[in-house]
Scaffold this motif. Structure first.
Motif, PDB file in Angstrom:
ATOM      1  N   VAL A   1      29.071  42.295  60.448  1.00  0.00           N
ATOM      2  CA  VAL A   1      29.308  41.837  61.818  1.00  0.00           C
ATOM      3  C   VAL A   1      28.406  42.624  62.758  1.00  0.00           C
ATOM      4  O   VAL A   1      28.284  43.838  62.651  1.00  0.00           O
ATOM      5  N   GLN A   2      27.789  41.898  63.681  1.00  0.00           N
ATOM      6  CA  GLN A   2      26.933  42.537  64.690  1.00  0.00           C
ATOM      7  C   GLN A   2      27.304  42.029  66.064  1.00  0.00           C
ATOM      8  O   GLN A   2      27.681  40.872  66.238  1.00  0.00           O
ATOM      9  N   LEU A   3      27.198  42.921  67.038  1.00  0.00           N
ATOM     10  CA  LEU A   3      27.366  42.551  68.429  1.00  0.00           C
ATOM     11  C   LEU A   3      26.028  42.759  69.118  1.00  0.00           C
ATOM     12  O   LEU A   3      25.474  43.854  69.085  1.00  0.00           O
ATOM     13  N   GLN A   4      25.504  41.707  69.716  1.00  0.00           N
ATOM     14  CA  GLN A   4      24.206  41.775  70.376  1.00  0.00           C
ATOM     15  C   GLN A   4      24.414  41.655  71.880  1.00  0.00           C
ATOM     16  O   GLN A   4      24.840  40.604  72.358  1.00  0.00           O
ATOM     17  N   ALA A   5      24.107  42.727  72.580  1.00  0.00           N
ATOM     18  CA  ALA A   5      24.252  42.739  74.032  1.00  0.00           C
ATOM     19  C   ALA A   5      22.909  42.453  74.693  1.00  0.00           C
ATOM     20  O   ALA A   5      21.857  42.869  74.194  1.00  0.00           O
ATOM     21  N   SER A   6      22.956  41.774  75.813  1.00  0.00           N
ATOM     22  CA  SER A   6      21.737  41.460  76.552  1.00  0.00           C
ATOM     23  C   SER A   6      22.056  41.299  78.031  1.00  0.00           C
ATOM     24  O   SER A   6      23.229  41.162  78.411  1.00  0.00           O
ATOM     25  N   GLY A   7      21.003  41.310  78.852  1.00  0.00           N
ATOM     26  CA  GLY A   7      21.167  41.000  80.264  1.00  0.00           C
ATOM     27  C   GLY A   7      21.040  42.164  81.218  1.00  0.00           C
ATOM     28  O   GLY A   7      21.126  41.968  82.430  1.00  0.00           O
ATOM     29  N   GLY A   8      20.853  43.366  80.710  1.00  0.00           N
ATOM     30  CA  GLY A   8      20.714  44.501  81.600  1.00  0.00           C
ATOM     31  C   GLY A   8      19.383  44.465  82.336  1.00  0.00           C
ATOM     32  O   GLY A   8      18.528  43.615  82.091  1.00  0.00           O
ATOM     33  N   GLY A   9      19.220  45.404  83.267  1.00  0.00           N
ATOM     34  CA  GLY A   9      17.969  45.472  84.006  1.00  0.00           C
ATOM     35  C   GLY A   9      18.111  46.283  85.264  1.00  0.00           C
ATOM     36  O   GLY A   9      19.113  46.973  85.474  1.00  0.00           O
ATOM     37  N   LEU A  10      17.097  46.177  86.107  1.00  0.00           N
ATOM     38  CA  LEU A  10      17.055  46.877  87.387  1.00  0.00           C
ATOM     39  C   LEU A  10      17.388  45.883  88.495  1.00  0.00           C
ATOM     40  O   LEU A  10      16.805  44.785  88.554  1.00  0.00           O
ATOM     41  N   VAL A  11      18.302  46.265  89.359  1.00  0.00           N
ATOM     42  CA  VAL A  11      18.706  45.392  90.457  1.00  0.00           C
ATOM     43  C   VAL A  11      18.961  46.234  91.695  1.00  0.00           C
ATOM     44  O   VAL A  11      19.339  47.410  91.592  1.00  0.00           O
ATOM     45  N   GLN A  12      18.734  45.649  92.858  1.00  0.00           N
ATOM     46  CA  GLN A  12      18.977  46.359  94.110  1.00  0.00           C
ATOM     47  C   GLN A  12      20.468  46.385  94.437  1.00  0.00           C
ATOM     48  O   GLN A  12      21.215  45.512  93.991  1.00  0.00           O
ATOM     49  N   PRO A  13      20.904  47.372  95.194  1.00  0.00           N
ATOM     50  CA  PRO A  13      22.305  47.386  95.631  1.00  0.00           C
ATOM     51  C   PRO A  13      22.681  46.067  96.303  1.00  0.00           C
ATOM     52  O   PRO A  13      21.903  45.516  97.090  1.00  0.00           O
ATOM     53  N   GLY A  14      23.858  45.581  95.958  1.00  0.00           N
ATOM     54  CA  GLY A  14      24.309  44.297  96.466  1.00  0.00           C
ATOM     55  C   GLY A  14      23.922  43.122  95.596  1.00  0.00           C
ATOM     56  O   GLY A  14      24.405  42.003  95.816  1.00  0.00           O
ATOM     57  N   GLY A  15      23.089  43.368  94.628  1.00  0.00           N
ATOM     58  CA  GLY A  15      22.628  42.301  93.752  1.00  0.00           C
ATOM     59  C   GLY A  15      23.605  41.996  92.627  1.00  0.00           C
ATOM     60  O   GLY A  15      24.710  42.558  92.555  1.00  0.00           O
ATOM     61  N   SER A  16      23.180  41.097  91.745  1.00  0.00           N
ATOM     62  CA  SER A  16      24.022  40.641  90.640  1.00  0.00           C
ATOM     63  C   SER A  16      23.273  40.685  89.316  1.00  0.00           C
ATOM     64  O   SER A  16      22.047  40.558  89.289  1.00  0.00           O
ATOM     65  N   LEU A  17      24.026  40.859  88.268  1.00  0.00           N
ATOM     66  CA  LEU A  17      23.518  40.757  86.894  1.00  0.00           C
ATOM     67  C   LEU A  17      24.595  40.132  86.037  1.00  0.00           C
ATOM     68  O   LEU A  17      25.791  40.259  86.340  1.00  0.00           O
ATOM     69  N   ARG A  18      24.169  39.491  84.978  1.00  0.00           N
ATOM     70  CA  ARG A  18      25.112  38.915  84.018  1.00  0.00           C
ATOM     71  C   ARG A  18      24.782  39.442  82.629  1.00  0.00           C
ATOM     72  O   ARG A  18      23.683  39.216  82.124  1.00  0.00           O
ATOM     73  N   LEU A  19      25.733  40.142  82.055  1.00  0.00           N
ATOM     74  CA  LEU A  19      25.577  40.650  80.698  1.00  0.00           C
ATOM     75  C   LEU A  19      26.222  39.682  79.715  1.00  0.00           C
ATOM     76  O   LEU A  19      27.224  39.044  80.028  1.00  0.00           O
ATOM     77  N   SER A  20      25.625  39.594  78.542  1.00  0.00           N
ATOM     78  CA  SER A  20      26.185  38.766  77.477  1.00  0.00           C
ATOM     79  C   SER A  20      26.318  39.593  76.207  1.00  0.00           C
ATOM     80  O   SER A  20      25.510  40.485  75.948  1.00  0.00           O
ATOM     81  N   CYS A  21      27.333  39.266  75.422  1.00  0.00           N
ATOM     82  CA  CYS A  21      27.559  39.925  74.136  1.00  0.00           C
ATOM     83  C   CYS A  21      27.896  38.849  73.125  1.00  0.00           C
ATOM     84  O   CYS A  21      28.903  38.147  73.284  1.00  0.00           O
ATOM     85  N   ALA A  22      27.064  38.717  72.117  1.00  0.00           N
ATOM     86  CA  ALA A  22      27.275  37.704  71.082  1.00  0.00           C
ATOM     87  C   ALA A  22      27.646  38.388  69.773  1.00  0.00           C
ATOM     88  O   ALA A  22      26.911  39.263  69.295  1.00  0.00           O
ATOM     89  N   ALA A  23      28.759  37.976  69.211  1.00  0.00           N
ATOM     90  CA  ALA A  23      29.204  38.498  67.918  1.00  0.00           C
ATOM     91  C   ALA A  23      28.769  37.541  66.823  1.00  0.00           C
ATOM     92  O   ALA A  23      28.914  36.326  66.957  1.00  0.00           O
ATOM     93  N   SER A  24      28.226  38.090  65.752  1.00  0.00           N
ATOM     94  CA  SER A  24      27.764  37.259  64.645  1.00  0.00           C
ATOM     95  C   SER A  24      28.141  37.908  63.316  1.00  0.00           C
ATOM     96  O   SER A  24      28.430  39.096  63.249  1.00  0.00           O
TER      97      SER A  24
END
Length: 120
Positions: A1-24
């Motif tokens: 079983v693996q969990l693959q996380a994605s979606g991180g990054g650099l963002v300015q204060p007040g901004g948004s990000l969406r992280l995803s985690c897929a289990a396989s």
């Protein structure tokens, strides 16, 4: 079983990000999926959790700003992060408790971390 996380990054204060985690892998059922984070020099902390029945819980510091959701058919969880603050800067880890077969007692798995940096 693996969990693959994605979606991180650099963002300015007040901004948004969406992280995803897929289990396989060999997965019979997933009990819960969570996101933890570890700020620089600090301990890892629970950010949000979603259970198999869809119930959710959040750290007080992110309530009203973060939303965890889950796509059970795809064994995927998402963390929508809005109104980000510099103090949200951390490595974010996904975590899942699951059963690999009907007879399996259940195990916990960590994904690799994804860096979230909130800075102007």
């Amino acid at each position: 079983v693996q969990l693959q996380a994605s979606g991180g990054g650099l963002v300015q204060p007040g901004g948004s990000l969406r992280l995803s985690c897929a289990a396989s892998g060999s997965i019979f059922s997933i009990n819960s999926m969570s996101w933890y984070r570890q700020p620089p020099g600090k301990q890892r902390e629970l950010v949000a959790l979603i259970a198999s029945d869809g119930s959710t819980s959040y750290a007080d510091s992110v309530k009203g700003r973060f939303t965890i959701s889950r796509d059970s058919a795809k064994n995927t969880a998402h963390l929508q992060m809005n109104s980000l603050k510099p103090e949200d800067t951390a490595v974010y880890y996904c975590y899942a408790t699951l059963k690999r077969a009907s007879w399996h007692p259940g195990s916990a798995y960590w994904g690799q971390g994804t860096q979230v940096t909130v800075s102007s």
